[in-house]
Design a protein around this motif. Structure first.
Motif, PDB file in Angstrom:
ATOM      1  N   GLU A   8     -56.361  55.196 -54.290  1.00  0.00           N
ATOM      2  CA  GLU A   8     -55.358  56.116 -54.802  1.00  0.00           C
ATOM      3  C   GLU A   8     -53.961  55.655 -54.411  1.00  0.00           C
ATOM      4  N   LYS A   9     -53.809  55.196 -53.180  1.00  0.00           N
ATOM      5  CA  LYS A   9     -52.517  54.711 -52.716  1.00  0.00           C
ATOM      6  C   LYS A   9     -52.137  53.418 -53.417  1.00  0.00           C
ATOM      7  N   ALA A  10     -53.127  52.551 -53.646  1.00  0.00           N
ATOM      8  CA  ALA A  10     -52.848  51.257 -54.270  1.00  0.00           C
ATOM      9  C   ALA A  10     -52.366  51.410 -55.700  1.00  0.00           C
ATOM     10  N   PHE A  11     -52.897  52.390 -56.422  1.00  0.00           N
ATOM     11  CA  PHE A  11     -52.561  52.562 -57.834  1.00  0.00           C
ATOM     12  C   PHE A  11     -51.599  53.716 -58.084  1.00  0.00           C
ATOM     13  N   SER A  12     -51.069  54.333 -57.041  1.00  0.00           N
ATOM     14  CA  SER A  12     -50.211  55.507 -57.205  1.00  0.00           C
ATOM     15  C   SER A  12     -48.889  55.169 -57.876  1.00  0.00           C
ATOM     16  N   ASP A  13     -48.467  53.918 -57.798  1.00  0.00           N
ATOM     17  CA  ASP A  13     -47.212  53.500 -58.427  1.00  0.00           C
ATOM     18  C   ASP A  13     -47.426  52.781 -59.744  1.00  0.00           C
ATOM     19  N   GLU A  14     -48.653  52.750 -60.212  1.00  0.00           N
ATOM     20  CA  GLU A  14     -48.944  52.059 -61.469  1.00  0.00           C
ATOM     21  C   GLU A  14     -48.416  52.861 -62.659  1.00  0.00           C
ATOM     22  N   LEU A  15     -48.206  52.162 -63.749  1.00  0.00           N
ATOM     23  CA  LEU A  15     -47.800  52.800 -64.997  1.00  0.00           C
ATOM     24  C   LEU A  15     -48.829  53.861 -65.391  1.00  0.00           C
ATOM     25  N   GLY A  16     -48.361  55.059 -65.707  1.00  0.00           N
ATOM     26  CA  GLY A  16     -49.256  56.122 -66.148  1.00  0.00           C
ATOM     27  C   GLY A  16     -49.678  57.079 -65.055  1.00  0.00           C
ATOM     28  N   ALA A  17     -49.428  56.720 -63.780  1.00  0.00           N
ATOM     29  CA  ALA A  17     -49.725  57.630 -62.670  1.00  0.00           C
ATOM     30  C   ALA A  17     -48.555  58.573 -62.513  1.00  0.00           C
ATOM     31  N   MET A  18     -48.619  59.707 -63.204  1.00  0.00           N
ATOM     32  CA  MET A  18     -47.476  60.605 -63.299  1.00  0.00           C
ATOM     33  C   MET A  18     -47.828  61.998 -62.802  1.00  0.00           C
ATOM     34  N   THR A  19     -46.811  62.739 -62.430  1.00  0.00           N
ATOM     35  CA  THR A  19     -47.010  64.126 -62.026  1.00  0.00           C
ATOM     36  C   THR A  19     -47.447  64.943 -63.240  1.00  0.00           C
ATOM     37  N   GLY A  66     -50.851  62.516 -61.032  1.00  0.00           N
ATOM     38  CA  GLY A  66     -50.751  61.284 -60.264  1.00  0.00           C
ATOM     39  C   GLY A  66     -51.774  60.265 -60.741  1.00  0.00           C
ATOM     40  N   MET A  67     -52.389  59.575 -59.789  1.00  0.00           N
ATOM     41  CA  MET A  67     -53.446  58.617 -60.120  1.00  0.00           C
ATOM     42  C   MET A  67     -54.715  59.394 -60.426  1.00  0.00           C
ATOM     43  N   PHE A  68     -54.986  59.622 -61.735  1.00  0.00           N
ATOM     44  CA  PHE A  68     -56.086  60.480 -62.174  1.00  0.00           C
ATOM     45  C   PHE A  68     -57.315  59.638 -62.469  1.00  0.00           C
ATOM     46  N   ASP A  69     -58.303  59.700 -61.598  1.00  0.00           N
ATOM     47  CA  ASP A  69     -59.545  58.936 -61.750  1.00  0.00           C
ATOM     48  C   ASP A  69     -60.719  59.821 -61.331  1.00  0.00           C
ATOM     49  N   PRO A  70     -61.032  60.866 -62.131  1.00  0.00           N
ATOM     50  CA  PRO A  70     -62.080  61.825 -61.733  1.00  0.00           C
ATOM     51  C   PRO A  70     -63.465  61.211 -61.612  1.00  0.00           C
ATOM     52  N   LEU A  71     -63.716  60.127 -62.334  1.00  0.00           N
ATOM     53  CA  LEU A  71     -65.037  59.490 -62.276  1.00  0.00           C
ATOM     54  C   LEU A  71     -65.109  58.423 -61.190  1.00  0.00           C
ATOM     55  N   GLY A  72     -64.004  58.156 -60.526  1.00  0.00           N
ATOM     56  CA  GLY A  72     -64.007  57.170 -59.454  1.00  0.00           C
ATOM     57  C   GLY A  72     -64.273  55.757 -59.915  1.00  0.00           C
ATOM     58  N   LEU A  73     -63.814  55.424 -61.118  1.00  0.00           N
ATOM     59  CA  LEU A  73     -64.091  54.101 -61.671  1.00  0.00           C
ATOM     60  C   LEU A  73     -63.418  52.987 -60.874  1.00  0.00           C
ATOM     61  N   SER A 126     -62.333  53.555 -57.620  1.00  0.00           N
ATOM     62  CA  SER A 126     -62.233  54.100 -56.257  1.00  0.00           C
ATOM     63  C   SER A 126     -62.347  53.018 -55.187  1.00  0.00           C
ATOM     64  N   ASP A 127     -62.856  51.841 -55.579  1.00  0.00           N
ATOM     65  CA  ASP A 127     -62.958  50.750 -54.610  1.00  0.00           C
ATOM     66  C   ASP A 127     -61.706  49.873 -54.586  1.00  0.00           C
ATOM     67  N   GLY A 128     -60.688  50.258 -55.373  1.00  0.00           N
ATOM     68  CA  GLY A 128     -59.450  49.494 -55.393  1.00  0.00           C
ATOM     69  C   GLY A 128     -59.526  48.188 -56.144  1.00  0.00           C
ATOM     70  N   ASN A 129     -60.474  48.076 -57.071  1.00  0.00           N
ATOM     71  CA  ASN A 129     -60.669  46.841 -57.825  1.00  0.00           C
ATOM     72  C   ASN A 129     -59.532  46.663 -58.837  1.00  0.00           C
ATOM     73  N   GLN A 130     -58.613  45.747 -58.561  1.00  0.00           N
ATOM     74  CA  GLN A 130     -57.457  45.535 -59.432  1.00  0.00           C
ATOM     75  C   GLN A 130     -57.866  44.960 -60.782  1.00  0.00           C
ATOM     76  N   ALA A 131     -58.842  44.061 -60.787  1.00  0.00           N
ATOM     77  CA  ALA A 131     -59.285  43.448 -62.047  1.00  0.00           C
ATOM     78  C   ALA A 131     -59.870  44.503 -62.984  1.00  0.00           C
ATOM     79  N   LEU A 132     -60.664  45.428 -62.431  1.00  0.00           N
ATOM     80  CA  LEU A 132     -61.246  46.490 -63.248  1.00  0.00           C
ATOM     81  C   LEU A 132     -60.162  47.434 -63.744  1.00  0.00           C
ATOM     82  N   PHE A 133     -59.208  47.750 -62.882  1.00  0.00           N
ATOM     83  CA  PHE A 133     -58.100  48.612 -63.293  1.00  0.00           C
ATOM     84  C   PHE A 133     -57.343  47.991 -64.458  1.00  0.00           C
ATOM     85  N   ASP A 134     -57.038  46.703 -64.357  1.00  0.00           N
ATOM     86  CA  ASP A 134     -56.306  46.020 -65.425  1.00  0.00           C
ATOM     87  C   ASP A 134     -57.113  46.001 -66.718  1.00  0.00           C
TER      88      ASP A 134
END
Length: 221
Positions: A47-58, A61-68, A70-78
């Motif tokens: 959550e902290k790693a992606f909190s400043d990413e595009l689309g993480a807005m009030t 914030g970083m909305f990931d209810p399914l925890g896709l 949750s391990d901080g995988n940058q490649a999967l996020f991209d």
């Protein structure tokens, strides 16, 4: 009650049940402990790693209810972000096309083609219509091929996920400052999200026979 009316009623009942289930889950979450004790350290880190990413807005914030991610995988996020952008761009075109044909605009020679979902079976009835469908398929194939980062070319790397200019297009983008670029990318992402919900809503209401367009107009009728 006519058979088609019965089907519409059943669909509305199912939609209400789904909405009730979501409301139940939401109310249960409201009474859940608000501390972070039960959350894994990896989820907090992601959550902290992606909190400043595009689309993480009030306010989400970083909305990931399914925890896709949750391990901080940058490649999967991209990868997920690229798909979100692509689906959003297609959805924006779909909404514009849907509303344009609903307004009565047609290409020359297609004046008798209905709007909405009924346009597809109508095109299948004539050879010219089938040719149009083949042209649509060819266009979508080419668009899918060219709308990607051509990393095999001798060019500058993509500036961001979803940057498919490949050194050939600019339109003044490179002259913008970083703040303006981030703002415009945020606008595109949010409009794409809205368009995905919008085209789904338009098609769903056409299927159940309930208009949400001005004047009560219902496409496909």
């Amino acid at each position: 009650v006519l058979p088609n009316d019965a089907g519409k009623i059943q669909l509305l009942i199912v939609m209400k049940i789904i909405a009730a289930l979501f409301a139940t889950v939401g109310s249960a979450a409201a009474f859940a402990p608000s501390s972070n004790e039960g959350r894994s350290s990896s989820a907090l880190a992601a959550e902290k790693a992606f909190s400043d990413e595009l689309g993480a807005m009030t306010p989400l914030g970083m909305f990931d209810p399914l925890g896709l991610v949750s391990d901080g995988n940058q490649a999967l996020f991209d990868s997920l972000r690229e798909r979100e952008l692509k689906h959003g761009r297609v959805a924006m075109l779909a909404v514009v096309g849907y509303l344009t044909t609903a307004a009565g605009v047609r290409f020359p020679g297609a004046e008798n083609i209905p709007d909405g979902l009924k346009s597809f079976p109508a095109l299948m009835e004539t050879s010219d219509g089938i040719n149009v469908l083949f042209q649509m398929a060819a266009f979508m194939t080419v668009a899918e091929i060219v709308n990607r980062d051509a990393d095999w070319l001798d060019k500058e790397p993509a500036e961001f996920i979803g940057d498919y200019r490949n050194g050939a297009l600019d339109f003044g983008w490179d002259k913008l400052d970083d703040k303006t670029k981030f703002k415009k990318r945020t606008i595109e992402l949010n409009q794409g999200r809205a368009a995905m919900m919008g085209i789904w809503g338009l098609v769903t209401h056409e299927i159940i026979g309930e208009s949400i367009l001005p004047g009560g107009y219902l496409p496909g009728q």
